[in-house]
Design an enzyme around this catalytic site. Structure first.
Site, short mmCIF file in Angstrom:
data_model
loop_
_atom_site.label_atom_id
_atom_site.label_comp_id
_atom_site.label_asym_id
_atom_site.label_seq_id
_atom_site.Cartn_x
_atom_site.Cartn_y
_atom_site.Cartn_z
N HIS A 153 -5.08 -3.16 1.87
CA HIS A 153 -4.60 -3.09 3.25
C HIS A 153 -5.75 -2.76 4.21
O HIS A 153 -6.23 -1.63 4.29
CB HIS A 153 -3.51 -2.01 3.33
CG HIS A 153 -2.88 -1.87 4.67
ND1 HIS A 153 -1.80 -1.03 4.90
CD2 HIS A 153 -3.16 -2.44 5.88
CE1 HIS A 153 -1.45 -1.10 6.17
NE2 HIS A 153 -2.27 -1.94 6.79
N ILE A 154 -6.22 -3.76 4.91
CA ILE A 154 -7.28 -3.59 5.92
C ILE A 154 -6.64 -3.21 7.25
O ILE A 154 -5.65 -3.82 7.67
CB ILE A 154 -8.10 -4.88 6.07
CG1 ILE A 154 -8.70 -5.29 4.73
CG2 ILE A 154 -9.19 -4.72 7.12
CD1 ILE A 154 -9.38 -6.65 4.74
N GLY A 158 -2.11 -6.38 10.47
CA GLY A 158 -0.69 -6.64 10.26
C GLY A 158 -0.21 -6.17 8.90
O GLY A 158 0.90 -6.50 8.48
N LYS A 183 9.21 7.53 3.87
CA LYS A 183 8.43 6.30 4.02
C LYS A 183 7.84 5.88 2.67
O LYS A 183 6.68 5.48 2.56
CB LYS A 183 7.30 6.47 5.05
CG LYS A 183 7.80 6.67 6.47
CD LYS A 183 6.65 6.72 7.45
CE LYS A 183 7.16 6.88 8.88
NZ LYS A 183 6.06 6.92 9.87
N ARG A 200 0.75 1.04 -0.20
CA ARG A 200 1.00 2.25 0.57
C ARG A 200 2.45 2.71 0.47
O ARG A 200 2.75 3.88 0.26
CB ARG A 200 0.63 1.99 2.02
CG ARG A 200 1.10 3.05 2.99
CD ARG A 200 1.01 2.56 4.41
NE ARG A 200 1.53 3.53 5.34
CZ ARG A 200 1.67 3.30 6.64
NH1 ARG A 200 1.33 2.14 7.13
NH2 ARG A 200 2.13 4.24 7.44
N HIS A 210 -6.45 3.61 2.94
CA HIS A 210 -7.01 2.27 3.15
C HIS A 210 -8.17 2.01 2.19
O HIS A 210 -9.28 1.66 2.60
CB HIS A 210 -7.47 2.09 4.60
CG HIS A 210 -6.33 1.92 5.56
ND1 HIS A 210 -5.62 0.74 5.66
CD2 HIS A 210 -5.78 2.77 6.45
CE1 HIS A 210 -4.67 0.88 6.57
NE2 HIS A 210 -4.74 2.10 7.07
#
Length: 462
Positions: A153-154, A158, A183, A200, A210
């Site tokens: 996940h960069i 998005g 979450k 995540r 990240h």
């Protein structure tokens, strides 16, 4: 001839030998017993065999297998990849990933380059099964086996939205069980409580906030073993999203000036975190609130610049975060070549600007269906901000992100190639593409708004 010249000489030949000297006199030389020589030879062979067996048994896998952490490439090898035409790079990737074993890692821990004199050799990657592997007619992502999707996940691409869709909107035999307050979602296999998704929202930031390619590839297996209490031979499928570099940079700038810091990121490489000397802070205090754009762009250690290239490259090849290990231009070229190589070897990647195409490629690659269509918004807040930049600011930001700009062009070409390939194989393409996300029996799915999630919402861990 005189009689005194004829002499009988007795020689013991089992342990001595006779040497006739030029003068005609024999000299007796003492020999080592044959049994002693045989003993020495046997002992040496025993030592050699024992050494080979012992080295193979006790040596760590990443060393004996000559994995990416054990071999630092010669710069000419990896740089050559950066100069290849895209079709030739794809061919190399296909050959490199064709010899994989059951757990998805290439044999011996090395993804070797095709044996061509014109192609770079020894490009090393450990990004699981590649896109070429999953194109096999008999391939299927095995939820009941040991297949694991790993989402790299960069920031500001998005990924938050896409990550939510992975855990909430896929049509699965056993849907992920999400707890809104935490979450967090439990994405377990149909018949046992093991994770098929490392992201995540499913496992948390197990490898650091990240985590990039360098961190994930050295961490995922260990963390899943720890989480599930057992060692398993898993097949890994790395996935990621990229975004137009200048728009992504401006989005990160807006996020940081609202208070985001990502202080929880580890920046782990070759067994240690980056030091404060290697990554000096760009600001004093707890955050960089209300920073102006010129200040943001002026900090040399600001990781927003070329973030996508850095997060997709194997940083071990450039000395991690120690920029003094090689000249700047060489470091940039090696990092870009590595990022291209790893991106092309990933099982899947999508582009923010091509959401429908990205959705189709994901669904066809993994034979999984989203219950909603991804929406395309052609105008974003950051895109508008880019248009309002002064000419000098725009030039400066383009220069800062020159590696990302080249990487994105490479990714865009590759994405279109994959799309055309899958389209050609799909006999029902027109109907499929027109009805992406229309699963009539799926209810209560997420209301999808890509750009509001990309642009809005303050969180230091997004």
């Amino acid at each position: 001839m005189p009689g005194d010249m004829h002499k009988n000489v007795s020689v013991q030949v089992d342990s001595d030998f006779a040497l006739l000297l030029p003068s005609g006199v024999y000299e007796i030389k003492k020999m080592e017993p044959r049994s002693k020589i045989r003993t020495i030879i046997v002992f040496c062979l025993f030592l050699a065999i024992a050494g080979i067996i012992g080295f193979g048994y006790f040596c760590q896998d990443q060393v004996c297998a000559l994995s990416k952490r054990a071999v630092i490439l010669q710069s000419s090898d990896i740089l050559a990849y950066n100069e290849l035409p895209l079709h030739q790079a794809n061919s190399i990737n296909g050959n490199a990933n064709g010899n994989s074993n059951g757990n998805g890692n290439s044999v011996g821990g090395i993804t070797a380059m095709a044996s061509k004199s014109s192609a770079p050799q020894n490009i090393i990657a450990n990004a699981g099964l590649s896109y070429e592997d999953v194109l096999n007619d008999d391939f299927q992502f095995d939820m009941d086996g040991h297949d694991v999707m790993v989402f790299l996940h960069i920031q500001k691409t998005g990924g938050t939205s896409f990550g939510r869709h992975l855990v909430r909107d896929l049509d699965l035999k056993r849907p992920c069980e999400c707890q809104r307050q935490r979450k967090r979602c439990y994405c377990f296999r149909p018949h046992r409580n093991e994770n098929w998704l490392f992201s995540r929202y499913s496992t948390g930031w197990k490898c650091g906030l990240h985590a990039d390619w360098t961190e994930l590839t050295s961490c995922v297996d260990v963390e899943l073993d720890k989480n599930e209490g057992e060692t398993a031979k898993r097949r890994y499928f790395y996935i990621s999203l990229l975004r137009q570099p200048i728009a992504r940079y401006m989005s990160e700038y807006r996020h940081v000036r609202r208070g985001a810091t990502w202080k929880g990121s580890r920046h782990w490489c070759l067994g240690r975190q980056a030091t404060a000397a290697e990554l000096p802070a760009c600001y004093k205090g707890k955050d960089w609130l209300d920073v102006d754009l010129d200040q943001f762009a002026g900090c040399e250690s600001n990781l927003a610049a070329n973030r996508q290239t850095r997060m997709l490259a194997d940083l071990a090849l450039v000395g991690c975060y120690n920029k003094s290990s090689m000249p700047a231009h060489e470091r940039d070229r090696v990092m870009l070549a590595s990022a291209k190589r790893n991106l092309a070897a990933m099982a899947y990647f999508g582009l923010t600007e091509y959401q429908k195409m990205s959705q189709y490629i994901f669904e066809e690659t993994f034979n999984l269906r989203f219950a909603i269509p991804f929406e395309q918004h052609n105008t974003t807040i950051s895109a508008t901000a880019v248009q309002n930049l002064r000419p000098d600011q725009k030039r400066r930001i383009e220069k800062l992100n020159s590696l990302d700009i080249e990487l994105y062009a490479f990714a865009k070409t590759l994405l279109f190639q994959r799309f055309e390939h899958l389209k050609a194989k799909d006999t029902n393409f027109e109907q499929r593409y027109a009805n992406l996300g229309n699963i009539y029996f799926k209810q209560g799915v997420t209301e999808f708004n890509w750009d509001s999630n990309v642009e809005d919402g303050l969180s230091t861990d997004h």
